[in-house]
Enzyme design. Sequence first.
Site, PDB file in Angstrom:
ATOM      1  N   HIS A 303       0.758  -1.113   0.457  1.00  0.00           N
ATOM      2  CA  HIS A 303      -0.247   0.003  -0.321  1.00  0.00           C
ATOM      3  C   HIS A 303       0.755   1.263  -0.007  1.00  0.00           C
ATOM      4  O   HIS A 303       0.689   2.215  -0.754  1.00  0.00           O
ATOM      5  CB  HIS A 303      -1.087   0.069   1.378  1.00  0.00           C
ATOM      6  CG  HIS A 303      -2.263   1.213   1.033  1.00  0.00           C
ATOM      7  ND1 HIS A 303      -2.441   1.593  -0.288  1.00  0.00           N
ATOM      8  CD2 HIS A 303      -2.776   1.510   2.421  1.00  0.00           C
ATOM      9  CE1 HIS A 303      -3.692   2.665   0.683  1.00  0.00           C
ATOM     10  NE2 HIS A 303      -3.587   2.431   1.839  1.00  0.00           N
ATOM     11  N   HIS A 349      -2.271   0.358 -12.365  1.00  0.00           N
ATOM     12  CA  HIS A 349      -3.200   0.595 -11.257  1.00  0.00           C
ATOM     13  C   HIS A 349      -4.621  -0.366 -10.910  1.00  0.00           C
ATOM     14  O   HIS A 349      -5.291  -1.099 -12.008  1.00  0.00           O
ATOM     15  CB  HIS A 349      -3.504   2.376 -11.104  1.00  0.00           C
ATOM     16  CG  HIS A 349      -4.654   2.703  -9.910  1.00  0.00           C
ATOM     17  ND1 HIS A 349      -5.895   2.579  -9.425  1.00  0.00           N
ATOM     18  CD2 HIS A 349      -3.607   2.796  -9.127  1.00  0.00           C
ATOM     19  CE1 HIS A 349      -6.093   3.460  -7.857  1.00  0.00           C
ATOM     20  NE2 HIS A 349      -4.880   3.621  -7.381  1.00  0.00           N
ATOM     21  N   ASP A 404       2.744   7.206  -7.536  1.00  0.00           N
ATOM     22  CA  ASP A 404       4.270   6.098  -6.711  1.00  0.00           C
ATOM     23  C   ASP A 404       5.446   7.269  -7.722  1.00  0.00           C
ATOM     24  O   ASP A 404       6.661   6.965  -7.710  1.00  0.00           O
ATOM     25  CB  ASP A 404       4.041   5.045  -6.334  1.00  0.00           C
ATOM     26  CG  ASP A 404       2.990   5.050  -5.028  1.00  0.00           C
ATOM     27  OD1 ASP A 404       3.123   5.501  -4.401  1.00  0.00           O
ATOM     28  OD2 ASP A 404       2.055   4.271  -5.441  1.00  0.00           O
TER      29      ASP A 404
END
Length: 465
Positions: A303, A349, A404
């Site tokens: 996460h 994703h 990210d």
Amino acid sequence: MSIYRISTTRKMPEVQKLNALLASYVRFISADSSLRDVLAAKIPAEQERVKNFRKQHGSFKMGETTVDMMYGGMRGIKALVTETSVLDADEGIRFRGLSIPECQKVLPAADGGEEPLPEGLFWLLLTGEVPSKAQVKQVSREWAARAALPQHVVTMLNNFPTSLHPMSQFSAAITALNHDSKFAKAYSDGVHKSKYWEHVYEDSMDLIAKLPVVAATIYCNTYRNGKGSKSIDSSLDWSANFVKMLGYDDPKFTELMRLYLTIHSDHEGGNVSAHTVHLVGSALSDPYLSFAAGMNGLAGPLHGLANQEVLVWLRKLQKEAGSNPSEEQLKEYIWKTLKSGQVVPGYGHAVLRKTDPRYTCQREFALKHLPNDELFQLVSKIYKVVPPILQETGKVKNPWPNVDAHSGVLLQYYGMKEMNYYTVLFGVSRALGVLASLVWDRALGLPIERPKSLSTDLLMKMVQK
């Protein structure tokens, strides 16, 4: 004047009537009204709207659940109500209906700044309104006034060994803050459930105000031998105070922090941290305990550690292919990564099917402020090379970069090299979304969460019928 935004697109007669009722509340709210006043004016009409909606359509079926969904992390199961944000597979996240570019345009910025202030986003998430600049400054002052830590938490933080992971320190300190929970005290005193939201709101405001102090203390103790200022300047906004306490003084880094804390704040309610806060809060655990639980979920490598993994991968790439690899060298390294059974970190994703707008706005920030940075230029090259390769494999639904893929590079540029700390920054930001949602959970009287579980044997019997 604030702009009222309604979060539904349904055009049922009863909803239209309720919207008119809600608008009548809004007309009496001036641009100088406090956040609590604006929220309190909206809650009765929203309670009535949800009540009537459930009465009219409570039996409507939202979809089907498959065996694969149950074994596959419940992906795709429509099972949660989250008011603050909705994630569209093509457009990305929308905060109360506004995209990230729209938020950048309409949310107030600091004097002399360009990026939206997180205080304004919190107002938007909680109320559905775009606040005025005066209202945002009001929140900044209120958070500054609530920021002081109780002595037992200061002592606790100062006694942690520097070898203890920053997220462990963060979670423990947040849990200890529940000593002064207003919700826990009110519940113990027998407060009526219609008033729950008020005390959850107060705890949430206190917690958000204190998080930068907690996080900065952890940073200074762990990486700066305890050196650093823990004093709050009431003339500064939330992000500026945070950056000052971290020991940085570059105005551009402060702008980056405002952007970072805004875009990482919320991502629907199904991700681990958001769902955990909702779940634990449904048991009427106070916001401190609920948020600490969410942070323990965020600390998990699947996460909240993704941006660290991106940087580790980039450093390995540079070590093998050099600091300025050619396109062919990049392709070779990426194929090597994939053929070894690994993924390219920062790409793909669970929901998105296009480039994450959170990546895009960070890229735009980099193009403006650090276009010649070596690591940013490498990330830009990878952005061109990776998607076609992932598409070629035929195994990836979303070959595009996510948030990210970029955030760690920006933090590195401004001198924050300590990758183990990055998830703490993520946690400070995520408080805005999950605590706004928690206030609405109690305002709408949502019950304790209790889904039905089944065994494999029972599932096998069911499919044989």
